[in-house]
Design a protein around this motif. Sequence first.
Motif, PDB file in Angstrom:
ATOM      1  N   ALA A  95     -58.806  -1.117   3.159  1.00 33.72           N
ATOM      2  CA  ALA A  95     -57.898  -1.819   2.203  1.00 33.72           C
ATOM      3  C   ALA A  95     -57.735  -3.241   2.395  1.00 33.72           C
ATOM      4  CB  ALA A  95     -56.466  -1.252   2.838  1.00 33.72           C
ATOM      5  N   VAL A  96     -58.006  -3.563   3.628  1.00 39.02           N
ATOM      6  CA  VAL A  96     -58.201  -5.188   3.578  1.00 39.02           C
ATOM      7  C   VAL A  96     -59.256  -5.675   2.785  1.00 39.02           C
ATOM      8  CG1 VAL A  96     -58.507  -7.215   5.142  1.00 39.02           C
ATOM      9  CG2 VAL A  96     -57.107  -5.341   5.994  1.00 39.02           C
ATOM     10  N   LYS A  97     -60.345  -4.913   2.879  1.00 40.10           N
ATOM     11  CA  LYS A  97     -61.593  -5.405   2.099  1.00 40.10           C
ATOM     12  C   LYS A  97     -61.095  -5.440   0.484  1.00 40.10           C
ATOM     13  CE  LYS A  97     -65.496  -3.502   4.506  1.00 40.10           C
ATOM     14  NZ  LYS A  97     -66.092  -2.528   4.749  1.00 40.10           N
ATOM     15  N   MET A  98     -60.291  -4.615  -0.043  1.00 38.49           N
ATOM     16  CA  MET A  98     -60.024  -4.590  -1.510  1.00 38.49           C
ATOM     17  C   MET A  98     -59.553  -6.017  -1.832  1.00 38.49           C
ATOM     18  SD  MET A  98     -58.025  -1.166  -1.835  1.00 38.49           S
ATOM     19  CE  MET A  98     -58.147   0.188  -1.189  1.00 38.49           C
ATOM     20  N   ARG A  99     -59.131  -7.238  -0.992  1.00 37.93           N
ATOM     21  CA  ARG A  99     -58.673  -8.293  -1.460  1.00 37.93           C
ATOM     22  C   ARG A  99     -57.420  -8.361  -2.183  1.00 37.93           C
ATOM     23  NH1 ARG A  99     -59.894 -10.807   2.501  1.00 37.93           N
ATOM     24  NH2 ARG A  99     -62.277 -10.943   3.141  1.00 37.93           N
ATOM     25  N   LEU A 100     -56.817  -7.555  -2.272  1.00 38.94           N
ATOM     26  CA  LEU A 100     -55.392  -7.227  -3.187  1.00 38.94           C
ATOM     27  C   LEU A 100     -54.553  -8.692  -3.075  1.00 38.94           C
ATOM     28  CD1 LEU A 100     -54.775  -3.737  -2.160  1.00 38.94           C
ATOM     29  CD2 LEU A 100     -55.552  -4.505  -4.181  1.00 38.94           C
ATOM     30  N   HIS A 101     -53.919  -9.029  -4.000  1.00 39.46           N
ATOM     31  CA  HIS A 101     -52.812 -10.078  -3.831  1.00 39.46           C
ATOM     32  C   HIS A 101     -51.773  -9.798  -4.941  1.00 39.46           C
ATOM     33  CE1 HIS A 101     -55.277 -12.023  -6.839  1.00 39.46           C
ATOM     34  NE2 HIS A 101     -56.225 -11.841  -6.141  1.00 39.46           N
ATOM     35  N   ASN A 102     -50.582 -10.384  -4.742  1.00 41.26           N
ATOM     36  CA  ASN A 102     -49.475 -10.461  -5.436  1.00 41.26           C
ATOM     37  C   ASN A 102     -48.997  -8.978  -5.987  1.00 41.26           C
ATOM     38  OD1 ASN A 102     -49.747 -13.115  -5.605  1.00 41.26           O
ATOM     39  ND2 ASN A 102     -50.789 -13.126  -7.501  1.00 41.26           N
ATOM     40  N   LEU A 103     -48.958  -8.037  -4.948  1.00 47.13           N
ATOM     41  CA  LEU A 103     -48.391  -6.824  -5.177  1.00 47.13           C
ATOM     42  C   LEU A 103     -47.075  -6.778  -4.928  1.00 47.13           C
ATOM     43  CD1 LEU A 103     -51.167  -4.321  -3.417  1.00 47.13           C
ATOM     44  CD2 LEU A 103     -50.948  -4.724  -5.829  1.00 47.13           C
ATOM     45  N   PRO A 104     -46.169  -5.976  -5.377  1.00 48.82           N
ATOM     46  CA  PRO A 104     -44.723  -5.882  -5.129  1.00 48.82           C
ATOM     47  C   PRO A 104     -44.760  -5.597  -3.511  1.00 48.82           C
ATOM     48  CG  PRO A 104     -45.092  -4.319  -6.996  1.00 48.82           C
ATOM     49  CD  PRO A 104     -46.314  -4.922  -6.468  1.00 48.82           C
ATOM     50  N   ASN A 105     -43.600  -6.029  -2.463  1.00 49.95           N
ATOM     51  CA  ASN A 105     -43.541  -5.587  -1.283  1.00 49.95           C
ATOM     52  C   ASN A 105     -43.668  -3.947  -1.157  1.00 49.95           C
ATOM     53  OD1 ASN A 105     -43.864  -7.106   1.029  1.00 49.95           O
ATOM     54  ND2 ASN A 105     -41.713  -7.649   1.101  1.00 49.95           N
ATOM     55  N   ASP A 106     -44.058  -3.748   0.040  1.00 46.72           N
ATOM     56  CA  ASP A 106     -44.191  -2.218   0.386  1.00 46.72           C
ATOM     57  C   ASP A 106     -44.702  -1.434  -0.630  1.00 46.72           C
ATOM     58  OD1 ASP A 106     -42.544  -3.068   2.621  1.00 46.72           O
ATOM     59  OD2 ASP A 106     -40.500  -2.831   1.526  1.00 46.72           O
ATOM     60  N   THR A 107     -45.837  -2.030  -1.636  1.00 49.92           N
ATOM     61  CA  THR A 107     -46.651  -0.909  -2.092  1.00 49.92           C
ATOM     62  C   THR A 107     -47.538  -0.384  -1.342  1.00 49.92           C
ATOM     63  OG1 THR A 107     -46.675  -2.693  -4.026  1.00 49.92           O
ATOM     64  CG2 THR A 107     -48.330  -0.830  -4.044  1.00 49.92           C
ATOM     65  N   ILE A 108     -47.525   0.912  -1.403  1.00 50.97           N
ATOM     66  CA  ILE A 108     -48.490   1.829  -0.823  1.00 50.97           C
ATOM     67  C   ILE A 108     -50.056   1.813  -1.262  1.00 50.97           C
ATOM     68  CG2 ILE A 108     -49.214   4.381   0.266  1.00 50.97           C
ATOM     69  CD1 ILE A 108     -45.948   4.765   0.330  1.00 50.97           C
ATOM     70  N   ILE A 109     -50.944   1.241  -0.219  1.00 50.23           N
ATOM     71  CA  ILE A 109     -52.254   1.128  -0.747  1.00 50.23           C
ATOM     72  C   ILE A 109     -52.900   2.590  -0.472  1.00 50.23           C
ATOM     73  CG2 ILE A 109     -54.399  -0.206  -0.498  1.00 50.23           C
ATOM     74  CD1 ILE A 109     -52.548  -2.363   0.624  1.00 50.23           C
TER      75      ILE A 109
END
Length: 164
Positions: A95-109
């Motif tokens: 999940a960290v590797k996906m390099r996500l950003h700017n998601l709404p808080n508490d979005t379940i990955i």
Amino acid sequence: MEHLLGLLRIHIHRGVNLAVRDVNTSDPYVIIRMGKQKLKTRVVKKNINPVWDEDLTLSIAEPLPVKLEVYDRDTFSLDDKMGDAVFEIQPFLEAVKMRLHNLPNDTIITTVKPTRTNCLAEESHITWSDGKVVQDMVLRLQHVECGEIEVKLSWVDIPGARGL
């Protein structure tokens, strides 16, 4: 340093309904092991529902399983074992590797379901929280009559490390 991926911060929140190892209570502490690393929380006196609220940080070079052990501190004899749990950090690292950003808080990955082979007491959600990926886990202790430990994983990138 070049083989280091980063740091895994394990927030040891609390223990729930831990085993009694002294007359009617216990003085529990937690040890986290991974590979050759070993970290320890403070002892919470006379409490089978201890709140440690402590961060332990492991340096991660490869995604080895993490072993958590709970002990009862004894003054005059060897500390009694109060169970253990093992957890994989692979889903969290993915999940960290996906390099996500700017998601709404508490979005379940991702959701990690309890299975016979993991120590999860309930579904564990890897979520986006305050700009980072975190995983909350309730670990059911093995080799003991009762007890759960609540932990939260978060990732720390280090400058100069290989990164995920």
